[in-house]
Write a protein that holds these residues in place. Sequence first.
Motif, PDB file in Angstrom:
ATOM      1  N   GLU A 151       0.828  -1.211   0.000  1.00  0.00           N
ATOM      2  CA  GLU A 151       0.000   0.000   0.000  1.00  0.00           C
ATOM      3  C   GLU A 151       0.861   1.260   0.000  1.00  0.00           C
ATOM      4  O   GLU A 151       0.579   2.237  -0.685  1.00  0.00           O
ATOM      5  CB  GLU A 151      -0.907  -0.013   1.223  1.00  0.00           C
ATOM      6  CG  GLU A 151      -1.986  -1.097   1.159  1.00  0.00           C
ATOM      7  CD  GLU A 151      -2.821  -1.135   2.428  1.00  0.00           C
ATOM      8  OE1 GLU A 151      -2.474  -0.369   3.364  1.00  0.00           O
ATOM      9  OE2 GLU A 151      -3.788  -1.901   2.482  1.00  0.00           O
ATOM     10  N   GLN A 152       1.935   1.223   0.789  1.00  0.00           N
ATOM     11  CA  GLN A 152       2.826   2.380   0.848  1.00  0.00           C
ATOM     12  C   GLN A 152       3.515   2.612  -0.495  1.00  0.00           C
ATOM     13  O   GLN A 152       3.669   3.745  -0.957  1.00  0.00           O
ATOM     14  CB  GLN A 152       3.852   2.185   1.964  1.00  0.00           C
ATOM     15  CG  GLN A 152       4.660   3.455   2.261  1.00  0.00           C
ATOM     16  CD  GLN A 152       5.537   3.296   3.463  1.00  0.00           C
ATOM     17  OE1 GLN A 152       5.614   2.206   4.023  1.00  0.00           O
ATOM     18  NE2 GLN A 152       6.189   4.362   3.861  1.00  0.00           N
ATOM     19  N   GLU A 153       3.944   1.501  -1.140  1.00  0.00           N
ATOM     20  CA  GLU A 153       4.558   1.643  -2.472  1.00  0.00           C
ATOM     21  C   GLU A 153       3.565   2.197  -3.484  1.00  0.00           C
ATOM     22  O   GLU A 153       3.907   3.027  -4.338  1.00  0.00           O
ATOM     23  CB  GLU A 153       5.086   0.284  -2.926  1.00  0.00           C
ATOM     24  CG  GLU A 153       6.330  -0.172  -2.165  1.00  0.00           C
ATOM     25  CD  GLU A 153       6.797  -1.537  -2.629  1.00  0.00           C
ATOM     26  OE1 GLU A 153       6.107  -2.113  -3.492  1.00  0.00           O
ATOM     27  OE2 GLU A 153       7.846  -2.017  -2.147  1.00  0.00           O
ATOM     28  N   ALA A 154       2.303   1.738  -3.402  1.00  0.00           N
ATOM     29  CA  ALA A 154       1.283   2.267  -4.308  1.00  0.00           C
ATOM     30  C   ALA A 154       1.074   3.766  -4.089  1.00  0.00           C
ATOM     31  O   ALA A 154       0.951   4.541  -5.036  1.00  0.00           O
ATOM     32  CB  ALA A 154      -0.029   1.497  -4.129  1.00  0.00           C
ATOM     33  N   ALA A 155       1.030   4.157  -2.778  1.00  0.00           N
ATOM     34  CA  ALA A 155       0.868   5.587  -2.481  1.00  0.00           C
ATOM     35  C   ALA A 155       2.062   6.394  -2.976  1.00  0.00           C
ATOM     36  O   ALA A 155       1.913   7.483  -3.538  1.00  0.00           O
ATOM     37  CB  ALA A 155       0.682   5.769  -0.965  1.00  0.00           C
ATOM     38  N   GLU A 156       3.273   5.832  -2.781  1.00  0.00           N
ATOM     39  CA  GLU A 156       4.461   6.521  -3.256  1.00  0.00           C
ATOM     40  C   GLU A 156       4.460   6.635  -4.779  1.00  0.00           C
ATOM     41  O   GLU A 156       4.833   7.656  -5.349  1.00  0.00           O
ATOM     42  CB  GLU A 156       5.719   5.790  -2.775  1.00  0.00           C
ATOM     43  CG  GLU A 156       5.964   5.878  -1.285  1.00  0.00           C
ATOM     44  CD  GLU A 156       6.297   7.280  -0.845  1.00  0.00           C
ATOM     45  OE1 GLU A 156       6.788   8.044  -1.690  1.00  0.00           O
ATOM     46  OE2 GLU A 156       6.056   7.618   0.325  1.00  0.00           O
ATOM     47  N   ALA A 157       4.058   5.558  -5.444  1.00  0.00           N
ATOM     48  CA  ALA A 157       4.009   5.591  -6.919  1.00  0.00           C
ATOM     49  C   ALA A 157       3.018   6.632  -7.408  1.00  0.00           C
ATOM     50  O   ALA A 157       3.271   7.356  -8.370  1.00  0.00           O
ATOM     51  CB  ALA A 157       3.647   4.210  -7.458  1.00  0.00           C
ATOM     52  N   GLU A 158       1.856   6.708  -6.717  1.00  0.00           N
ATOM     53  CA  GLU A 158       0.852   7.708  -7.106  1.00  0.00           C
ATOM     54  C   GLU A 158       1.382   9.127  -6.886  1.00  0.00           C
ATOM     55  O   GLU A 158       1.191  10.020  -7.719  1.00  0.00           O
ATOM     56  CB  GLU A 158      -0.416   7.490  -6.293  1.00  0.00           C
ATOM     57  CG  GLU A 158      -1.560   8.451  -6.677  1.00  0.00           C
ATOM     58  CD  GLU A 158      -2.808   8.160  -5.868  1.00  0.00           C
ATOM     59  OE1 GLU A 158      -3.797   8.899  -6.077  1.00  0.00           O
ATOM     60  OE2 GLU A 158      -2.789   7.228  -5.046  1.00  0.00           O
TER      61      GLU A 158
END
Length: 406
Positions: free
Chosen positions: A89-96
């Motif tokens: 989830e954190q990687e997804a947020a960072e990617a966004e």
Amino acid sequence: MNFSRQALLGIGMIIGGSVMLYAMVQQIGDNSQPAPTSAMVESSSTEQTTQPPLTTDIETEKRILAQKQKERAARVAEQERRAQQFLLEQEAAEAEALAKARAESQQYITNTTAADDSDSAAAKKKDDTASATASLEGTESSESADSNTAQAAAAEKLKTAQQQEAKRQAALKEQQAAKELAQRQQQAEQAKQQAEAERQAAEQAAAKKQAAEKAAEAAKKEPPKSPTDYEVKRGDGLIKLARQYNVPVEALAQANNMSPSTSLQLGQTLTIPSRKQVQRLEREAAAAEKAREAQRKKEEALAKKSAEAKRDAQQKLRDARQQVKETDAKGSFGVQVALANDQAKADELAKKFQAAGYQVKTSPTSRGVRVIVGPERGKVAALALKDKINSDPKVNTTSAWVLYWR
């Protein structure tokens, strides 16, 4: 401003995830804590009431130990699963957040250090959360050590991945910016070339139009192609007709054998010369003007030469008269300039020489009437006077000669 909002959003998501992870770890600790207590109470009560055989206690301990190991493995697996889910989830947020930050390339590059500091703070927050979880699970040291090791490895992996992703995104940003700059420069150069081509085309079109207008204007101003007759009307004149038919006044007058200042008569027929006739008349006029100019220059040269000869003759005459005075020569001499047929002709010639400033006398002879200039004292002075008279353009004579006066 956009980057600051995205950074705050990422930090908030990291803190929220850390709080959630801490709550889950604490819940797992609370659920697993009563089990050993119950087992210990039961064991104590069992020990107090009855004393089972040693073999039974060993089997029971083994079973309890196996059960605890299973529970510990399950909890570790659950923590790893949740940690992995949190990392995803954190990687997804960072990617966004990184995807949104791509529109601000230069600002993103300059603030990369701030983003790294934020990631370091988040990792430190995670470490603090892991430390708090470890302190809550003091009774299960081996399980907490495994969990902390997994979390630290995951955090380190996340940080490394974030740094690599940031570097990759920065490189992509630089490449994209360079590509866009090259495209803008190419478009600007193409626009410049197109504008230059349009300007040159416009100049060529304007030049062609101007040349066509000049040609049309010249065609209008050209004389007629063939000679035409014209009957003079009231108010006509050579200048007016010359402007009307685009013919020089001199050529029109010459074609009709008249002066440019001649007045026209009503009903008079004039010949309007053609283009070729005008060109021929202009050539003839130019040749005549050239001949007149040559004649004028010739006359000027002759007059200059005559003036110089006259000055020389006058100087010689003064020198001769001075010489006569110095030598005190005896006798008078005169210069005969003409031999007239009668006295009237002689008087006319005498007036001409007198008008030029000479002293003139007439003397009848058996052959005619002499016209004599003088007298001069001494023959040298008389010869000088003769040269002066022959070079004087006012009297225009070359037949003067010296004779003895008395």
